[in-house]
Design a protein around this motif. Sequence first.
Motif, short mmCIF file in Angstrom:
data_model
loop_
_atom_site.label_atom_id
_atom_site.label_comp_id
_atom_site.label_asym_id
_atom_site.label_seq_id
_atom_site.Cartn_x
_atom_site.Cartn_y
_atom_site.Cartn_z
N UNK A 8 0.84 -1.20 0.00
CA UNK A 8 0.00 0.00 0.00
C UNK A 8 0.87 1.25 0.00
N UNK A 9 1.89 1.27 0.84
CA UNK A 9 2.76 2.44 0.91
C UNK A 9 3.51 2.67 -0.40
N UNK A 10 3.76 1.60 -1.15
CA UNK A 10 4.42 1.73 -2.45
C UNK A 10 3.42 2.12 -3.54
N UNK A 48 -10.97 2.35 -2.94
CA UNK A 48 -10.39 3.04 -1.78
C UNK A 48 -9.11 3.76 -2.16
N UNK A 49 -8.30 3.14 -3.00
CA UNK A 49 -7.05 3.77 -3.44
C UNK A 49 -7.31 5.12 -4.10
N UNK A 50 -8.47 5.29 -4.73
CA UNK A 50 -8.77 6.55 -5.39
C UNK A 50 -9.54 7.52 -4.50
N UNK A 54 -3.88 11.64 0.82
CA UNK A 54 -2.84 11.79 1.85
C UNK A 54 -2.81 10.59 2.80
N UNK A 55 -3.05 9.40 2.26
CA UNK A 55 -3.07 8.18 3.07
C UNK A 55 -1.67 7.86 3.56
N UNK A 72 -3.87 7.29 8.75
CA UNK A 72 -4.51 8.59 8.68
C UNK A 72 -4.73 8.89 7.21
N UNK A 73 -5.80 9.61 6.91
CA UNK A 73 -6.10 9.96 5.52
C UNK A 73 -7.12 11.10 5.51
N UNK A 74 -7.45 11.51 4.32
CA UNK A 74 -8.53 12.48 4.12
C UNK A 74 -9.46 11.93 3.07
N UNK A 75 -10.73 12.30 3.19
CA UNK A 75 -11.71 12.10 2.13
C UNK A 75 -12.32 13.48 1.93
N UNK A 76 -11.94 14.11 0.83
CA UNK A 76 -12.34 15.50 0.64
C UNK A 76 -11.76 16.35 1.75
N UNK A 77 -12.61 17.07 2.45
CA UNK A 77 -12.16 17.95 3.53
C UNK A 77 -12.14 17.27 4.89
N UNK A 78 -12.58 16.03 4.95
CA UNK A 78 -12.68 15.31 6.22
C UNK A 78 -11.42 14.50 6.50
N UNK A 79 -10.77 14.81 7.62
CA UNK A 79 -9.63 14.02 8.08
C UNK A 79 -10.17 12.85 8.87
N UNK A 80 -9.50 11.71 8.76
CA UNK A 80 -9.93 10.55 9.51
C UNK A 80 -8.73 9.73 9.95
N UNK A 81 -8.99 8.92 10.94
CA UNK A 81 -8.02 7.96 11.44
C UNK A 81 -8.70 6.60 11.36
#
Length: 121
Positions: A8-10, A48-50, A54-55, A72-81
């Motif tokens: 995933x990181x790659x 999910x990859x798309x 900032x995953x 940690x990531x974002x979906x649009x303007x929402x930050x999530x953990x």
Amino acid sequence: MHSFRAAVEAGDIDAAVALLADDVVFHSPVAFKPYEGRATVEVILRAVFTVFEDFRYVREIAAAPDAALVFEARVGERALTGCDFVHVDGDGLIDDFMVMVRPLSGVQALGEAMAAKLSAR
């Protein structure tokens, strides 16, 4: 480092999918019923990859055959953990994959984005 995390990181979705067992069960943070089978889970992972922006994995807790991969990531303007809980079978393939996400606004944004992405297919 867990091989799924490394893939995933790659940004290597094909390598991530190759780590799924044919009978993998995926537990979504937004769906009640689990998804079953590599082909079905592959569609979800590719979407999910798309959707995630900032995953990044920030922590890994592992005790074979299980691992918890905190992200940690974002979906649009929402930050999530969130956390990917993975279990590997005797062949080293992921046979159980559960994702938990917080806060509720992040889960809702993820659900909406995934629904839009998957309905477009």
